[in-house]
Design a protein around this motif. Structure first.
Motif, PDB file in Angstrom:
ATOM      1  N   LEU A   1       0.829  -1.209   0.000  1.00  0.00           N
ATOM      2  CA  LEU A   1       0.000   0.000   0.000  1.00  0.00           C
ATOM      3  C   LEU A   1       0.865   1.262   0.000  1.00  0.00           C
ATOM      4  CD1 LEU A   1      -2.761  -1.086   2.547  1.00  0.00           C
ATOM      5  CD2 LEU A   1      -3.024  -0.801   0.066  1.00  0.00           C
ATOM      6  N   THR A   2       2.047   1.155   0.641  1.00  0.00           N
ATOM      7  CA  THR A   2       2.976   2.291   0.629  1.00  0.00           C
ATOM      8  C   THR A   2       3.399   2.628  -0.804  1.00  0.00           C
ATOM      9  OG1 THR A   2       3.814   1.723   2.828  1.00  0.00           O
ATOM     10  CG2 THR A   2       5.217   3.114   1.461  1.00  0.00           C
ATOM     11  N   ARG A   3       3.679   1.601  -1.588  1.00  0.00           N
ATOM     12  CA  ARG A   3       4.043   1.826  -2.990  1.00  0.00           C
ATOM     13  C   ARG A   3       2.917   2.562  -3.726  1.00  0.00           C
ATOM     14  NH1 ARG A   3       5.277  -2.931  -7.455  1.00  0.00           N
ATOM     15  NH2 ARG A   3       6.105  -1.574  -9.095  1.00  0.00           N
ATOM     16  N   GLN A   4       1.674   2.093  -3.473  1.00  0.00           N
ATOM     17  CA  GLN A   4       0.544   2.749  -4.129  1.00  0.00           C
ATOM     18  C   GLN A   4       0.395   4.195  -3.647  1.00  0.00           C
ATOM     19  OE1 GLN A   4      -1.302   1.338  -6.602  1.00  0.00           O
ATOM     20  NE2 GLN A   4       0.210  -0.326  -6.439  1.00  0.00           N
ATOM     21  N   ALA A   5       0.641   4.411  -2.353  1.00  0.00           N
ATOM     22  CA  ALA A   5       0.534   5.778  -1.815  1.00  0.00           C
ATOM     23  C   ALA A   5       1.523   6.714  -2.497  1.00  0.00           C
ATOM     24  CB  ALA A   5       0.756   5.762  -0.309  1.00  0.00           C
TER      25      ALA A   5
ATOM     26  N   LEU B   1      10.217 -10.208  -4.626  1.00  0.00           N
ATOM     27  CA  LEU B   1      10.435 -10.693  -5.993  1.00  0.00           C
ATOM     28  C   LEU B   1       9.521  -9.979  -6.978  1.00  0.00           C
ATOM     29  CD1 LEU B   1      10.864 -14.546  -5.421  1.00  0.00           C
ATOM     30  CD2 LEU B   1      12.627 -12.930  -6.168  1.00  0.00           C
ATOM     31  N   LEU B   2       8.273  -9.729  -6.543  1.00  0.00           N
ATOM     32  CA  LEU B   2       7.349  -9.027  -7.422  1.00  0.00           C
ATOM     33  C   LEU B   2       7.788  -7.588  -7.662  1.00  0.00           C
ATOM     34  CD1 LEU B   2       3.938 -10.324  -6.018  1.00  0.00           C
ATOM     35  CD2 LEU B   2       5.014 -10.971  -8.181  1.00  0.00           C
ATOM     36  N   LEU B   3       8.390  -6.973  -6.647  1.00  0.00           N
ATOM     37  CA  LEU B   3       8.845  -5.590  -6.788  1.00  0.00           C
ATOM     38  C   LEU B   3      10.110  -5.504  -7.637  1.00  0.00           C
ATOM     39  CD1 LEU B   3       8.239  -4.369  -3.123  1.00  0.00           C
ATOM     40  CD2 LEU B   3       7.030  -3.544  -5.160  1.00  0.00           C
ATOM     41  N   SER B   4      11.110  -6.358  -7.319  1.00  0.00           N
ATOM     42  CA  SER B   4      12.364  -6.344  -8.094  1.00  0.00           C
ATOM     43  C   SER B   4      13.202  -7.559  -7.709  1.00  0.00           C
ATOM     44  CB  SER B   4      13.159  -5.059  -7.821  1.00  0.00           C
ATOM     45  OG  SER B   4      14.444  -5.142  -8.415  1.00  0.00           O
TER      46      SER B   4
ATOM     47  N   TYR C   1      19.677   1.143  -2.095  1.00  0.00           N
ATOM     48  CA  TYR C   1      19.654   2.454  -2.739  1.00  0.00           C
ATOM     49  C   TYR C   1      20.741   2.540  -3.813  1.00  0.00           C
ATOM     50  CZ  TYR C   1      16.880   3.759   1.364  1.00  0.00           C
ATOM     51  OH  TYR C   1      15.936   3.823   2.338  1.00  0.00           O
ATOM     52  N   LEU C   2      21.930   2.055  -3.466  1.00  0.00           N
ATOM     53  CA  LEU C   2      23.044   2.114  -4.417  1.00  0.00           C
ATOM     54  C   LEU C   2      22.762   1.273  -5.653  1.00  0.00           C
ATOM     55  CD1 LEU C   2      25.922   3.166  -4.979  1.00  0.00           C
ATOM     56  CD2 LEU C   2      26.804   1.133  -3.769  1.00  0.00           C
ATOM     57  N   LEU C   3      22.272   0.039  -5.417  1.00  0.00           N
ATOM     58  CA  LEU C   3      21.982  -0.834  -6.547  1.00  0.00           C
ATOM     59  C   LEU C   3      20.843  -0.254  -7.398  1.00  0.00           C
ATOM     60  CD1 LEU C   3      22.473  -3.501  -8.060  1.00  0.00           C
ATOM     61  CD2 LEU C   3      20.841  -4.593  -6.502  1.00  0.00           C
ATOM     62  N   SER C   4      19.878   0.388  -6.759  1.00  0.00           N
ATOM     63  CA  SER C   4      18.763   0.984  -7.498  1.00  0.00           C
ATOM     64  C   SER C   4      19.269   2.056  -8.463  1.00  0.00           C
ATOM     65  CB  SER C   4      17.750   1.608  -6.532  1.00  0.00           C
ATOM     66  OG  SER C   4      17.166   0.620  -5.707  1.00  0.00           O
ATOM     67  N   ALA C   5      20.243   2.826  -7.999  1.00  0.00           N
ATOM     68  CA  ALA C   5      20.792   3.876  -8.865  1.00  0.00           C
ATOM     69  C   ALA C   5      21.417   3.273 -10.121  1.00  0.00           C
ATOM     70  CB  ALA C   5      21.823   4.693  -8.098  1.00  0.00           C
ATOM     71  N   PHE C   6      22.201   2.194  -9.927  1.00  0.00           N
ATOM     72  CA  PHE C   6      22.812   1.531 -11.082  1.00  0.00           C
ATOM     73  C   PHE C   6      21.744   0.965 -12.010  1.00  0.00           C
ATOM     74  CE2 PHE C   6      26.572   1.283  -8.262  1.00  0.00           C
ATOM     75  CZ  PHE C   6      27.518   1.838  -9.121  1.00  0.00           C
ATOM     76  N   LEU C   7      20.696   0.365 -11.435  1.00  0.00           N
ATOM     77  CA  LEU C   7      19.639  -0.235 -12.258  1.00  0.00           C
ATOM     78  C   LEU C   7      18.866   0.830 -13.038  1.00  0.00           C
ATOM     79  CD1 LEU C   7      18.259  -2.929  -9.772  1.00  0.00           C
ATOM     80  CD2 LEU C   7      19.627  -3.329 -11.838  1.00  0.00           C
ATOM     81  N   ILE C   8      18.601   1.983 -12.391  1.00  0.00           N
ATOM     82  CA  ILE C   8      17.875   3.062 -13.076  1.00  0.00           C
ATOM     83  C   ILE C   8      18.715   3.614 -14.225  1.00  0.00           C
ATOM     84  CG2 ILE C   8      16.972   5.411 -12.804  1.00  0.00           C
ATOM     85  CD1 ILE C   8      16.177   4.611  -9.941  1.00  0.00           C
ATOM     86  N   GLN C   9      20.054   3.755 -13.958  1.00  0.00           N
ATOM     87  CA  GLN C   9      20.930   4.208 -15.030  1.00  0.00           C
ATOM     88  C   GLN C   9      20.943   3.222 -16.193  1.00  0.00           C
ATOM     89  OE1 GLN C   9      24.794   4.909 -13.323  1.00  0.00           O
ATOM     90  NE2 GLN C   9      24.309   7.041 -12.752  1.00  0.00           N
TER      91      GLN C   9
ATOM     92  N   THR D   1       8.634   2.116  -5.646  1.00  0.00           N
ATOM     93  CA  THR D   1       9.181   0.752  -5.615  1.00  0.00           C
ATOM     94  C   THR D   1      10.313   0.652  -4.602  1.00  0.00           C
ATOM     95  OG1 THR D   1       8.615   0.377  -7.936  1.00  0.00           O
ATOM     96  CG2 THR D   1      10.308  -1.045  -6.977  1.00  0.00           C
ATOM     97  N   ILE D   2      11.194   1.663  -4.598  1.00  0.00           N
ATOM     98  CA  ILE D   2      12.335   1.647  -3.673  1.00  0.00           C
ATOM     99  C   ILE D   2      11.847   1.720  -2.222  1.00  0.00           C
ATOM    100  CG2 ILE D   2      14.401   2.890  -2.928  1.00  0.00           C
ATOM    101  CD1 ILE D   2      14.705   3.853  -5.841  1.00  0.00           C
ATOM    102  N   VAL D   3      10.917   2.642  -1.939  1.00  0.00           N
ATOM    103  CA  VAL D   3      10.400   2.762  -0.566  1.00  0.00           C
ATOM    104  C   VAL D   3       9.692   1.483  -0.150  1.00  0.00           C
ATOM    105  CG1 VAL D   3       8.777   3.993   0.916  1.00  0.00           C
ATOM    106  CG2 VAL D   3      10.202   5.263  -0.690  1.00  0.00           C
ATOM    107  N   ALA D   4       8.849   0.938  -1.036  1.00  0.00           N
ATOM    108  CA  ALA D   4       8.119  -0.289  -0.715  1.00  0.00           C
ATOM    109  C   ALA D   4       9.083  -1.451  -0.515  1.00  0.00           C
ATOM    110  CB  ALA D   4       7.127  -0.610  -1.830  1.00  0.00           C
ATOM    111  N   PHE D   5      10.125  -1.504  -1.369  1.00  0.00           N
ATOM    112  CA  PHE D   5      11.060  -2.625  -1.263  1.00  0.00           C
ATOM    113  C   PHE D   5      11.821  -2.595   0.069  1.00  0.00           C
ATOM    114  CE2 PHE D   5      14.925  -5.016  -1.765  1.00  0.00           C
ATOM    115  CZ  PHE D   5      14.516  -6.128  -2.484  1.00  0.00           C
TER     116      PHE D   5
END
Length: 616
Positions: free
Chosen positions: A69-73, A186-189, A294-302, A311-315
């Motif tokens: 629900l946090t992700r949806q928020a 797993l569903l998130l990432s 957070y660090l891995l998310s930055a690489f993945l977004i790049q 997604t990051i907050v929910a994960f």
């Protein structure tokens, strides 16, 4: 009076040191199928457990909803294209609050159920252990310290209370939460999930090693607690305090308790600190993982991955939902390993097999049986643990006692007189020959039925810390006040009791220390009279009394023995001079038999003992 090879020796420094050394080197006993036996303890409460498990499953499932629900928020309510959407955000927030309220309510209900089941299981275990110990033979208690037995009932059973109350719900709830959280991650990432769980196998391995260490320390801690309980029971009883004061050993006892207390402190500190390094590592891991996410998310977004702020907050929220239950499971696993040592000590006592127990087809005595008839046929007896090469305590002892007879056993200390009295009520079993009661081998009779027909008055009278009325009623719980007063009258103690300010409601103190020796003996005799047994066993009942008290007690004994078979173990020959038959026991054998006059004329051992007592 000697109990032969079965009587423990005096407490010495070497004996105490060996007890402490055993405690220091203690290892948990090995019990087969331990987990299965623990699980069986919960069988009577399966329906409550089923409801508890259902609540746990629902609660665990609910705890995964708020991160989603946090992700949806974030993605639909706070940061959608075009700006915040307040109606959508309001719906999501209300739904999150309802989830937490429902989860809290389920948690309270679940805690009540688990606490109820855990405490019922612990209470049943304590009662069952007490009942099992009551069934053990007398020999078990002569070779085991009372304090150690008390410690098993109190400290060991109490030590597993938390595991009994919380383990089931904790394990099931955490497992479900972990599985649900892992699925959500797993569903998130799936990429972020890998970094979050990569070190879990190493943590599981470290947990097993820490658990074994904590189990060993827990066993040593409980052994130390047992020793402290034993010291307390021995030295802070009325008898123990009197002994320490009379021999000037109070400081020595203080030092002994302080030394064991210091050992207990050391073990408690070790138990508290064991695994702290492991949990510190886990805490660091839990703190570092979000930063790595957070660090891995930055690489993945790049790299073009579709990862939104929601997604990051929910994960990271779900990751916490995964890690804390995992930490909870590790703690439960450690608690189970620690408590496993305590369960093993408890089941070790449950697995003790009474040396004396009823046969499946054991008979019950009836009033029509010749209840006062007793016969020894070529009886041989050795106390448990006595070397086979040593001389038996009783050797080829044979005699017969007719109903209503007054029979005495006399002889030197250690000859085996008291042992004979132990074999009649089957406090011990013969190692050869047979003992017959009412024409039947005592091993073929129900113990309860046999003991109902035998009353014992010993030199060491035991009274409970209770009123005189309660001590007397111990013989017959349904006895009326009139019957109690009549028994006291027959025991020549009624007038004394009535002179007390509280009469029959006078509290006698521990072991009856508020009464004189003669008064205690006469209360004990009144108790036996109230029981009304067919056979009365008098084991040196007057040997520790002064002449005035002895006369009063002897008069009570004469009344108590009237109309029933009486067996007297005596040191003073004058107290059994009127016996129908006197058996003189020497070196575990019947050396002479006859009336006092006949034995005196024979000029044997009885005559020599009589001469020695006359000269004294």
């Amino acid at each position: 009076m000697s109990m032969g090879h079965g009587r423990p020796g005096a407490r010495g420094v070497a004996s105490r040191d060996s007890d402490a050394q055993r405690a220091a080197n203690a290892e948990a006993p090995k019990i087969e199928h331990l987990l299965r036996r623990i699980a069986r303890l919960f069988a009577p409460h399966r329906w409550i457990l089923t409801l508890t498990i259902a609540l746990v499953l629902i609660d665990a499932g609910l705890t995964v909803l708020p991160p989603l629900l946090t992700r949806q928020a974030f993605d639909r309510g706070l940061f959608p294209r075009g700006g915040p959407d307040l109606p959508v955000l309001t719906e999501i927030v209300v739904l999150m609050v309802l989830v937490w309220v429902l989860s809290a309510g389920l948690g309270i209900w679940q805690t009540y159920l688990t606490s109820t089941v855990g405490n019922k299981v612990m209470g049943a275990m304590r009662v069952d252990l007490f009942r099992h110990l009551q069934s053990m033979e007398l020999g078990f208690f002569t070779r085991t310290k009372t304090g150690i037995i008390q410690s098993r009932l109190a400290n060991d059973v109490g030590g597993v209370a938390g595991v009994l109350s919380n383990t089931v719900s904790s394990v099931i709830g955490n497992v479900v939460t972990v599985l649900a959280a892992f699925t959500a991650m797993l569903l998130l990432s799936w990429q972020l999930t890998v970094i979050a769980v990569i070190l879990l196998p190493a943590l599981a391995f470290a947990q097993r090693r820490v658990g074994r260490l904590r189990a060993r320390i827990a066993t040593k801690t409980q052994e130390s607690l047992s020793e402290m309980t034993a010291i307390t029971q021995e030295t802070l009883s009325v008898s123990g305090v009197l002994l320490a004061k009379s021999f000037g050993q109070a400081e020595a006892e203080n030092a002994r308790y302080a030394a064991e207390n210091q050992n207990q402190i050391r073990l408690q500190v070790r138990q508290s600190m064991s695994g702290q390094g492991f949990f510190a590592f886990v805490q660091i891991f839990l703190s570092v993982v979000p930063a790595l996410v957070y660090l891995l998310s930055a690489f993945l977004i790049q790299g073009g991955a579709d990862i939104t702020p929601g997604t990051i907050v929910a994960f990271t929220t779900v990751q916490a939902r995964l890690m804390w239950p995992l930490l909870g499971l590790m703690r439960v696993a450690l608690d189970l390993q620690t408590s496993g040592a305590l369960f093993a000590r408890i089941f070790e006592y449950f697995d003790l097999v009474p040396a004396i127990k009823d046969k499946p087809n054991a008979a019950t005595l009836s009033p029509d049986d010749p209840l006062g008839a007793i016969e020894f046929r070529s009886v041989e007896f050795r106390y448990p643990g006595a070397p086979e090469t040593s001389r038996p305590t009783l050797d080829d002892v044979s005699f017969r006692i007719e109903p209503g007879q007054f029979v005495a056993f006399v002889g030197p200390s250690g000859a085996g007189k008291t042992t004979i009295s132990y074999l009649i009520p089957r406090l011990y079993d013969v190692t050869g020959g047979s003992v017959l009661f009412a024409g039947r081998d005592v091993r073929d009779l129900r113990q309860e039925s046999l003991l109902e027909q035998i009353g014992i008055v010993s030199q060491e009278t035991y009274l409970f810390h209770a009123t005189i009325r309660e001590n007397l009623r111990y013989a017959r719980p349904d006895a009326t006040d009139e019957e109690i007063a009549h028994a006291a009258e027959l025991a020549n103690i009624a007038e004394t009791i009535e002179s007390f300010p509280d009469g029959y409601d006078t509290v006698v103190g521990e072991r009856g220390y508020r009464l004189s020796g003669g008064e205690k003996q006469r209360v004990a005799i009144a108790r036996v009279i109230l029981k009304n047994p067919a056979v009365l066993v008098l084991d040196e009942a007057t040997s520790a009394l002064d002449s005035v008290s002895e006369r009063a007690v002897q008069a009570a004994l004469d009344t108590a023995s009237r109309g029933r078979t009486t067996i007297a173990i005596a040191h003073r020959l004058s107290t059994v001079a009127e016996a129908d038959v006197i058996h003189v026991v020497e070196h575990g054998r019947i050396a002479e038999s006859g009336t006092a006059a006949e034995l005196f004329q024979q000029g044997g051992l009885y005559a020599r003992l009589a001469a020695q007592q006359s000269a004294a």
